[in-house]
Design an enzyme around this catalytic site. Structure first.
Site, PDB file in Angstrom:
ATOM      1  N   THR A   1       0.868  -1.186   0.000  1.00  0.00           N
ATOM      2  CA  THR A   1       0.000   0.000   0.000  1.00  0.00           C
ATOM      3  C   THR A   1       0.903   1.233   0.000  1.00  0.00           C
ATOM      4  OG1 THR A   1      -0.211  -0.151   2.410  1.00  0.00           O
ATOM      5  CG2 THR A   1      -1.986  -1.107   1.084  1.00  0.00           C
TER       6      THR A   1
ATOM      7  N   LYS B   1       3.747  -6.816   4.010  1.00  0.00           N
ATOM      8  CA  LYS B   1       3.493  -5.406   3.730  1.00  0.00           C
ATOM      9  C   LYS B   1       3.271  -4.732   5.085  1.00  0.00           C
ATOM     10  CE  LYS B   1       0.399  -3.122   3.520  1.00  0.00           C
ATOM     11  NZ  LYS B   1      -0.370  -2.243   4.464  1.00  0.00           N
TER      12      LYS B   1
ATOM     13  N   THR C   1      -0.601  -2.959  10.900  1.00  0.00           N
ATOM     14  CA  THR C   1      -1.361  -3.093   9.645  1.00  0.00           C
ATOM     15  C   THR C   1      -0.436  -3.790   8.777  1.00  0.00           C
ATOM     16  OG1 THR C   1      -2.631  -1.134   9.608  1.00  0.00           O
ATOM     17  CG2 THR C   1      -2.223  -2.074   7.526  1.00  0.00           C
TER      18      THR C   1
ATOM     19  N   GLU D   1       6.306   4.408   7.005  1.00  0.00           N
ATOM     20  CA  GLU D   1       5.913   5.621   6.291  1.00  0.00           C
ATOM     21  C   GLU D   1       6.828   6.786   6.643  1.00  0.00           C
ATOM     22  OE1 GLU D   1       1.771   6.018   7.195  1.00  0.00           O
ATOM     23  OE2 GLU D   1       1.182   4.538   5.707  1.00  0.00           O
TER      24      GLU D   1
ATOM     25  N   ASN E   1      -0.255  11.267   6.234  1.00  0.00           N
ATOM     26  CA  ASN E   1      -1.442  10.621   6.790  1.00  0.00           C
ATOM     27  C   ASN E   1      -2.581  11.579   7.079  1.00  0.00           C
ATOM     28  OD1 ASN E   1      -1.091   7.678   7.177  1.00  0.00           O
ATOM     29  ND2 ASN E   1       0.826   8.395   8.083  1.00  0.00           N
TER      30      ASN E   1
END
Lengths: 417, 417
Positions: A156, A182, A193, A279, A401
């Site tokens: 993602t 992932k 996640t 991220e 985000n």
């Protein structure tokens, strides 16, 4: 430490008897051509085991796969990125089941032999009209492709595919173990996640597999944190098809222990890779707590430090700010005594007995400027220790985000909301 | 709700018999001229009460003031910004004591009548050579100045002074209650990097004062969060000198209840003001949890939502992302059922029964674009509720908190490290 494994090419497709496939459905955005639906398939029956998110809000595919896993015979996994199919009610369960059926039929399997995993935005219905037409192409595309396609399709906000495979000997037989993950956002102890798929051609009965998976997850995926959130979709699935020809491993026997060791190593490497690719992450920090009175105390200290926004901001600023570290130790609720605490950066003392050392600041700043470093926190009260892996918090993380509105706009175009 | 109070000018200097003073010492940086050492003094003996950080790493002035407060007769407070005097060992305790003595002597007080509070960087020794010369000017400067000087001197990364005073009647007597706070970073339930001083000329014996303070802190400062960290220095101190002439309040009597109500109102207003002035904050969000099975469950849900980095990032992005809210509810460890959860933004339903509503997204975005809004989370499982006040997380917050290296450079210049 000796490294008794050989790295081999690929990921989940590397072990014998596994085939993979992936297609582009445009789940998140029909105008963008990227792989977003993947299939992992064992040509032979498997034993299977897994762990799932502890979030009480569980995505529909998690509920379905947990159910299928009770029989322990999952041999095929269908996974998508772009939509988490979470908070989607009965329709979500219906859609997850349709995905399982979509590949079970052409493969001649029972539905309970298929696991379903989804990752992406929460709360929007699955755009099934873009997924349904692709089951045939997905199954027809199955081939011995090492698994690169799967590693890519489940991404993602990941910036690169994360996969790894090794081979090693159990008794007289060479076995293979491959995996992909992932991660990226919402990475937290008690899982992330995070989707992790692992395949092996070792012959591992269910009791050995289950115990090995739980132990390995505890020492890998439950030790990492990026933003402290825990997602609705986290899943680890491990499939073993025994095609290496090895003698079955007994639960407490040496073959099971050898397999468990390899699994732990592979999962820890994949977990670290998730942190490194978090991220907008610029630092990878290994926090090592030792000398705690209990294991629980050591864990509390490690988690408090690794989750502190102020500590993580200082890592982003390359500031060896041990004051913020000890302050997080203080509010961790672990039993600590300030005047006994030592803090080292890559072995160099920054704080001894709760006080600033005379180490030149530049020396500590040089360490904090490296992309990877370790912070040792010695509580000097007992024997328990706990290791965790964490990242910095960057301004870019927040920026990244701020909004998922684009997802919503597409769902509106699709007539789903 | 009726508002039985009258707002009056000023803060801690507003009640009868209190004088204030502040000077510029250059504690953080000798080249910058700003107020950083403050004094609050009651011309008459006081009863006093307070609460302190739950962080196990406590700053030296916290230890000292906790000790002094056991006698309950603190009537003078000396407070500085620019250095927290935390993780400074025995030297720190010695320095805090020197600060108490510095003003106790010229004022003719016992040391135990003086409270000491510090805020700023952790782990660097206090630059006493820049503080010591100012005690006399500090005491000589005492005057009826409403307290503006104190509110200003205790600021660190605060952008404005935060103070408030009210008057109201208890029985036939008009009494006054004034307070000031500093906050900004590290604001978290279980208190904040937060100093709060409150003065009153009401006649409140110690048992009433203590109970009123604990209750009011629980419903105000323990309900706010900015970055989820808890500091080493948090202190709330309340001084009552009885100069209004009112009859003493008995612990369970109506006068004590009236005072407690006013104190709770004042503290909640000051607490909200801390959130609004949080480091680089752009949103003020009131999170209201209701329908929980227990108070503890309601609290867990509110804290999980208010502390989630992903939820706070979405607030910054003005994204009414209820999916991230429900996902934080899910990992809160409260007993919840996804299919019963309703989420409203300013009364407009975003999620009903765990599912997206058909409320037009633009309507929700309009609410999330306001500087202040409320999110109602109804668990529909019981009667317990819990309110919290939180802020967004901005890229600028992280940027702002990357480094405290400037502090260290000054300490090196001062020969302290």
């Amino acid at each position: 430490m000796d490294f008794p494994f050989t790295r081999i090419k690929g990921g989940v497709g590397a072990p014998k008897g596994f085939a993979t496939s992936a297609v582009a459905c445009g789940i998140k955005n029909p105008d963008v051509e990227r792989l977003d639906l993947a299939l992992i398939h064992s040509e032979f029956p498997c034993t299977s085991a897994g762990t799932f998110t502890t979030n009480r809000v569980k995505a529909a595919p998690v509920k379905l796969t947990q159910n299928h896993l009770r029989r322990g015979e999952i041999r095929t996994i269908i996974a998508n990125s772009g939509n988490a199919n979470a908070c989607t009610g009965l329709q979500g369960v219906h859609d997850a089941r349709a995905m399982a059926d979509g590949v079970a039929k052409p493969l001649g399997l029972k539905r309970s032999e298929v696991g379903v995993c989804s990752t992406g935005v929460i709360g929007l219905p699955m755009p099934m009209m873009r997924i349904d037409p692709h089951y045939e192409a997905l199954v027809n595309g199955l081939g011995r492709k090492q698994g690169d396609d799967v590693a890519r399709a489940i991404m993602t906000s990941d910036t690169r595919e994360k996969q790894l495979a090794i081979s090693f000997d159990i008794g007289k037989h060479r076995v293979r173990l491959g995996g992909c993950v992932k991660g990226a956002g919402m990475i937290c102890p008690s899982m992330a996640t995070m989707l992790c798929f692992i395949t092996t051609d070792a012959n591992i009965p269910r009791d050995c597999l289950q115990r090995s998976v739980h132990e390995a997850v505890d020492e890998s995926f439950n030790r990492i944190t990026i933003d402290g959130d825990t997602s609705t979709n986290d899943t680890v699935l491990v499939l073993a098809n025994g095609q290496s020809g090895m003698t079955p491993a007994r639960r407490s026997g040496p073959r099971c222990r050898q397999f468990a060791k390899a699994l732990r190593w592979l999962m820890l490497e994949l977990a670290k890779d998730i942190v490194r690719d978090g991220e907008r992450v610029t630092k990878f920090v290994h926090v090592k707590v030792n000398g705690a009175r209990t294991f629980a105390d050591a864990q509390k200290v490690a988690e408090a430090v690794c989750k502190s926004a102020l500590v993580k901001a200082s890592w982003n600023g390359e500031d060896p700010n041990w004051g913020r570290v000890i302050h997080a130790v203080g509010y961790s609720r672990a039993r600590i005594r300030e005047e006994l605490i030592d803090i080292h950066y890559d072995g160099i003392p920054a704080c001894l007995g709760g006080l600033q050392t005379d180490t030149p600041m530049q020396k500590l700043r040089d360490i904090a400027s490296k992309p990877e470093f370790a912070i040792d926190i010695s509580l000097n009260q007992g024997q328990a220790d706990y290791d965790m892996y964490s990242s910095d918090f960057s301004p870019e993380y927040i920026d990244f985000n701020r909004s998922e509105y684009a997802y919503w706009k597409q769902a509106r175009k699709d007539g789903l909301v």
